[in-house]
Enzyme design. Structure first.
Site, PDB file in Angstrom:
ATOM      1  N   ILE A   1     -22.220 -20.425   3.165  1.00  0.00           N
ATOM      2  CA  ILE A   1     -21.833 -21.719   2.610  1.00  0.00           C
ATOM      3  C   ILE A   1     -22.987 -22.422   1.902  1.00  0.00           C
ATOM      4  O   ILE A   1     -22.799 -23.498   1.356  1.00  0.00           O
ATOM      5  CB  ILE A   1     -21.233 -22.676   3.670  1.00  0.00           C
ATOM      6  CG1 ILE A   1     -22.230 -23.005   4.770  1.00  0.00           C
ATOM      7  CG2 ILE A   1     -19.962 -22.099   4.265  1.00  0.00           C
ATOM      8  CD1 ILE A   1     -21.719 -24.093   5.692  1.00  0.00           C
ATOM      9  N   GLU A   2     -24.158 -21.836   1.897  1.00  0.00           N
ATOM     10  CA  GLU A   2     -25.279 -22.465   1.181  1.00  0.00           C
ATOM     11  C   GLU A   2     -25.489 -21.770  -0.170  1.00  0.00           C
ATOM     12  O   GLU A   2     -24.907 -22.168  -1.169  1.00  0.00           O
ATOM     13  CB  GLU A   2     -26.528 -22.477   2.054  1.00  0.00           C
ATOM     14  CG  GLU A   2     -26.302 -23.353   3.315  1.00  0.00           C
ATOM     15  CD  GLU A   2     -27.541 -23.518   4.182  1.00  0.00           C
ATOM     16  OE1 GLU A   2     -28.644 -23.679   3.662  1.00  0.00           O
ATOM     17  OE2 GLU A   2     -27.397 -23.481   5.429  1.00  0.00           O
ATOM     18  N   MET A   3     -26.239 -20.686  -0.208  1.00  0.00           N
ATOM     19  CA  MET A   3     -26.470 -20.034  -1.492  1.00  0.00           C
ATOM     20  C   MET A   3     -25.638 -18.760  -1.655  1.00  0.00           C
ATOM     21  O   MET A   3     -25.529 -18.219  -2.765  1.00  0.00           O
ATOM     22  CB  MET A   3     -27.965 -19.796  -1.686  1.00  0.00           C
ATOM     23  CG  MET A   3     -28.717 -21.145  -1.737  1.00  0.00           C
ATOM     24  SD  MET A   3     -30.508 -21.023  -1.601  1.00  0.00           S
ATOM     25  CE  MET A   3     -30.948 -20.612  -3.300  1.00  0.00           C
TER      26      MET A   3
END
Lengths: 334, 334
Positions: B125-127
């Site tokens: 869900i980040e990068m």
């Protein structure tokens, strides 16, 4: 719209008689409109606004998110990703040398950089602000912006008009001169490789520069039909005809699939290609363009030569300082 | 995890006997680990990697997207927005002066900046990159990165290890010295206003700096239970107890709701507050902290004084040059 119509008409009438000067050097300065002369204070403010994600509803998307000033002036995506992961149907054009476009957006619906800058901020899938009134209210609540606007435009000057003028003033500094091509055009015959020189010659010979004309290779605000020549296979494979371009602005028959001629400056850095970003490589883009615009089945060798030439249109990117955005001590919008 | 446990144990044992030196000046340089001495070439490479959105699956999220180096080193959001508009449960900590944290992340699960840098890149869900192998493959395909890694680490050196070392080396330069507090600590009694001096005195008196100790006011890697004192109303209103902190890493009873003590440097610029970003203003954050950590119902006047002091911890942000990211001529990942 009558302005756009008349530009289009002129070009259509002028047709292949348009004068081509393929050896124009890119100017180092862009002209500014009479009501927005470029000043250092405006450029500084514009640089800060351009990089401020707080101009978006989520606080995550700045102008630079899709028009990346650390790269080729766009995002190397088929379409950009706005607030909350939303995507639209068109590929972000580069902001580098956009000052030399006579009109902005793929469909040319903005007559100036100032007008363009106002659009994405309140587009629900781009930066998602509800209104410019909301943007202005945010900016007014930030003391640092009060100072910056005062310096650029005078006291109590924060408005949609001044914010977009500052952004446009900054964008007029985003010029990439001194490409190998420019050095060649200025007389250094060694600035282009033999292959690049062959590519340049070929691009003139087959007619690329009839549309991609002038120092920015952007036809100075001309519109052209794309695709021009029916090709069911390519149209389907790359969805070339789905987006009606200028017609979606004017609604006038005859405008279907007309698009602004995009600049070829730094085109090597702005993959994927076309208004919908459907073609991943420059090589393929050159081949498709030759087929659907010029009716030419370009050989691999000629394609490679033209691609080599297009790489010679990558200019020198000016060194920029990283802006420090004015903070909101003790609180946040989000 | 035994290392984290032992740190926690020491702090718990030490309790209120921890020596407090509230007038430590922020060092202008951060120490580097023996296996990653800071060099100009590493810092330059790290600056570029840190700002490159191509380290994310969508090409839209760089380290700087959530740790904004043009602002207070984070995104002023309750939680960050990663690829495709996804959000997690924690608030991004500031990257400014992160070099002075003994451990990284809110739960301290990374023992170094190098280890921390590896995490978000492959967090879905980040990068959102599938693996570091994929990241390395991308970097290897970019000629400009080949040159930059060669300069920093030698030929054919692109790897997860070197990429995270370069990012960490860059982060060690993100220091904000010369805050009004630092000037005061160095002997300039006029650097703090009367109100700020009252706030500093109050912060020492009531015990803020027992945990927020040392030059970075971050307790040098200590963990503390948060909230410490039961308060059903505040816990519910700000969801203070939902995230179990260190326990979510160790699974050990006794670790529930333990968090790394965050730095107070530039805290005025990093709203909203707490691990979950649930409190919008610094004023409210100070009041809540006094209640649930110190058992004090702080007056409006004392709160205002402490907030004024905390504003004096906003340092001077070093001027940075905007990196130019190496391009991928003629093609793209997206």
């Amino acid at each position: 719209m009558s302005k756009i119509r008349s530009i289009v008409s002129v070009i259509i009438l002028a047709g292949s008689a348009t004068a081509v000067s393929a050896l124009d050097v890119l100017p180092k300065k862009a002209p500014a409109p009479a009501d927005n002369p470029t000043t250092a204070a405006k450029v500084e403010l514009g640089r800060i606004l351009f990089h401020d994600p707080r101009l978006s509803s989520t606080g995550t998307v700045s102008c630079a998110s899709c028009h990346n000033t650390m790269l080729g002036g766009e995002d190397n995506r088929p379409n950009s990703m706005g607030v909350n992961g939303q995507t639209g149907g068109r590929s972000a054009p580069t902001v580098w040398n956009a000052a030399f476009n006579a009109v902005q957006f793929w469909d040319g619906r903005a007559a100036s950089l100032e007008e363009q800058a106002a659009g994405p901020v309140t587009n629900p899938i781009e930066m998602g602000m509800k209104s410019w009134d909301d943007v202005v209210a945010r900016l007014q609540s930030i003391k640092g912006y009060q100072k910056l606007f005062t310096r650029a435009f005078g006291v109590n000057s924060i408005s949609k008009d001044t914010a977009t003028k500052a952004i446009a003033a900054y964008e007029r500094t985003l010029i990439t001169p001194n490409s190998p091509y420019d050095k060649y055009a200025k007389g250094n015959k060694y600035a282009l490789t033999d292959q690049q020189q062959r590519g340049l010659k070929k691009a003139i010979e087959i007619g690329c520069v009839n549309c991609h004309s002038g120092p920015a290779f952007n036809g100075a605000g001309t519109f052209r039909k794309f695709p021009l020549i029916d090709n069911a296979y390519l149209e389907k494979q790359y969805s070339l005809s789905d987006d009606k371009g200028l017609f979606e602005v004017t609604g006038k028959s005859g405008d279907e699939n007309y698009f602004k001629v995009p600049t070829l400056r730094n085109v090597a850095l702005t993959a994927p290609y076309f208004h919908n970003g459907s073609v991943a490589t420059l090589e393929k883009a050159v081949k498709v363009m030759a087929t659907v615009q010029l009716g030419i089945d370009l050989s691999d060798e000629d394609t490679a030569d033209i691609v080599a030439f297009l790489n010679a249109l990558t200019g020198k990117f000016p060194k920029q300082k990283m802006p420090t955005l004015p903070g909101t001590p003790g609180t946040t919008f989000n």
